[in-house]
Design a protein around this motif. Structure first.
Motif, PDB file in Angstrom:
ATOM      1  N   UNK A 173       0.835  -1.194   0.000  1.00 43.67           N
ATOM      2  CA  UNK A 173       0.000   0.000   0.000  1.00 43.67           C
ATOM      3  C   UNK A 173       0.870   1.244   0.000  1.00 43.67           C
ATOM      4  N   UNK A 174       0.406   2.255  -0.675  1.00 43.80           N
ATOM      5  CA  UNK A 174       1.131   3.519  -0.722  1.00 43.80           C
ATOM      6  C   UNK A 174       0.758   4.381   0.475  1.00 43.80           C
ATOM      7  N   UNK A 175       1.689   5.247   0.862  1.00 43.53           N
ATOM      8  CA  UNK A 175       1.477   6.256   1.903  1.00 43.53           C
ATOM      9  C   UNK A 175       1.270   5.696   3.318  1.00 43.53           C
ATOM     10  N   UNK A 176       1.617   4.439   3.582  1.00 47.80           N
ATOM     11  CA  UNK A 176       1.469   3.936   4.949  1.00 47.80           C
ATOM     12  C   UNK A 176       2.817   3.722   5.634  1.00 47.80           C
ATOM     13  N   UNK A 177       3.895   3.773   4.882  1.00 47.78           N
ATOM     14  CA  UNK A 177       5.215   3.525   5.442  1.00 47.78           C
ATOM     15  C   UNK A 177       5.842   4.831   5.932  1.00 47.78           C
ATOM     16  N   UNK A 178       6.547   4.788   7.057  1.00 49.74           N
ATOM     17  CA  UNK A 178       7.177   6.016   7.566  1.00 49.74           C
ATOM     18  C   UNK A 178       8.345   6.437   6.679  1.00 49.74           C
ATOM     19  N   UNK A 179       8.666   7.712   6.731  1.00 47.66           N
ATOM     20  CA  UNK A 179       9.792   8.236   5.960  1.00 47.66           C
ATOM     21  C   UNK A 179      11.092   7.890   6.671  1.00 47.66           C
ATOM     22  N   UNK A 180      11.928   7.123   6.008  1.00 48.08           N
ATOM     23  CA  UNK A 180      13.212   6.706   6.558  1.00 48.08           C
ATOM     24  C   UNK A 180      14.281   7.603   5.962  1.00 48.08           C
ATOM     25  N   UNK A 215      13.511   7.149  11.505  1.00 49.71           N
ATOM     26  CA  UNK A 215      12.276   7.860  11.180  1.00 49.71           C
ATOM     27  C   UNK A 215      12.094   9.071  12.089  1.00 49.71           C
ATOM     28  N   UNK A 216      12.950   9.213  13.086  1.00 50.80           N
ATOM     29  CA  UNK A 216      12.884  10.315  14.046  1.00 50.80           C
ATOM     30  C   UNK A 216      13.720  11.479  13.520  1.00 50.80           C
ATOM     31  N   UNK A 217      13.299  12.700  13.802  1.00 50.91           N
ATOM     32  CA  UNK A 217      13.996  13.892  13.311  1.00 50.91           C
ATOM     33  C   UNK A 217      15.359  14.097  13.971  1.00 50.91           C
ATOM     34  N   UNK A 218      15.411  13.972  15.300  1.00 50.24           N
ATOM     35  CA  UNK A 218      16.634  14.279  16.040  1.00 50.24           C
ATOM     36  C   UNK A 218      16.896  13.190  17.076  1.00 50.24           C
ATOM     37  N   UNK A 219      18.156  12.745  17.168  1.00 51.20           N
ATOM     38  CA  UNK A 219      18.535  11.724  18.140  1.00 51.20           C
ATOM     39  C   UNK A 219      19.643  12.288  19.015  1.00 51.20           C
TER      40      UNK A 219
END
Length: 71
Positions: free
Chosen positions: A2-9, A28-32
């Motif tokens: 399915x499209x649009x269900x996967x997080x942005x890696x 997938x997190x912005x800042x670590x």
């Protein structure tokens, strides 16, 4: 799939709070923020563990000397 269900890696810079070194990870997190990294951790550097071991040996030797002089 399915499209649009996967997080942005994406690649993220993770900064160590102890030494300030930056590492690049995929996440997938912005800042670590890392507490300890391989650059400053005692397991990888070996510095702190030997200092502790030396302290224990010196402490043991002091106790041993006291027991020899008092006996």
């Amino acid at each position: 799939m399915k499209k649009e269900i996967h997080p942005n890696f994406k690649e993220v810079k993770a900064t160590c709070t102890s030494c300030g070194k930056e590492h690049i990870f995929g996440s997938t997190v912005e800042k670590i923020s890392l507490d300890v990294c391989s650059n400053c951790h005692a397991f990888y550097t070996g510095d702190r563990s030997t200092v502790k071991a030396r302290g224990r040996v010196e402490r043991f030797n002091k106790i041993l000397e006291k027991s020899k002089t008092s006996a």
